[in-house]
Design a protein around this motif. Structure first.
Motif, PDB file in Angstrom:
ATOM      1  N   LYS A  28      35.066 -59.338  10.822  1.00  0.00           N
ATOM      2  CA  LYS A  28      36.499 -59.638  10.771  1.00  0.00           C
ATOM      3  C   LYS A  28      36.764 -61.107  10.461  1.00  0.00           C
ATOM      4  CE  LYS A  28      38.295 -55.934  13.649  1.00  0.00           C
ATOM      5  NZ  LYS A  28      39.067 -55.609  14.866  1.00  0.00           N
ATOM      6  N   ALA A  51      41.116 -61.941  10.076  1.00  0.00           N
ATOM      7  CA  ALA A  51      41.416 -60.713  10.817  1.00  0.00           C
ATOM      8  C   ALA A  51      40.868 -60.787  12.245  1.00  0.00           C
ATOM      9  CB  ALA A  51      40.833 -59.504  10.085  1.00  0.00           C
ATOM     10  N   GLN A  52      39.899 -61.654  12.475  1.00  0.00           N
ATOM     11  CA  GLN A  52      39.308 -61.859  13.799  1.00  0.00           C
ATOM     12  C   GLN A  52      40.221 -62.704  14.683  1.00  0.00           C
ATOM     13  OE1 GLN A  52      38.040 -65.122  14.538  1.00  0.00           O
ATOM     14  NE2 GLN A  52      36.806 -64.743  16.339  1.00  0.00           N
TER      15      GLN A  52
END
Length: 105
Positions: A28, A51-52
């Motif tokens: 991510k 996305a992390q």
């Protein structure tokens, strides 16, 4: 290199529930949710959310496009603009390391 220093030499070695959860977070950290960000649209010193949840910084100079992670080392984009169904892929020459991964290792 940091991952190898901790004894991980292949994906198969991420075999506990905790390891697999961290592997998901590593993946991510390599994804941004900006739509199709083509290399021609990358701005020097641009900061993007992954996305992390952490940020990466994009750097552009005469030698290419680079991504700076939390170790302040640079990953060079070696191949760019591979369009896929939901975005675009840029191939880099190293694993990006997030602060969360540093803490885990």
């Amino acid at each position: 290199k940091l991952i190898q220093e901790k004894g991980y030499t292949s994906l198969e070695e991420f075999n506990t529930a905790e390891d697999l959860e961290m592997l998901k977070k590593i993946f991510k950290y390599h994804c941004v949710e900006t739509g199709k960000l083509m290399s021609s649209n990358i701005i020097n010193n641009e900061s993007l959310d992954t996305a992390q949840g952490e940020k990466i910084t994009l750097l552009v100079n005469g030698n290419g496009i680079y991504i700076k992670d939390k170790t302040d080392s640079l990953a060079k984009i070696s191949k760019s603009n591979k369009e896929v169904l939901r975005g675009v892929i840029h191939v880099i020459d190293k694993v990006l390391v997030s602060e969360e991964l540093i803490d885990f290792l």
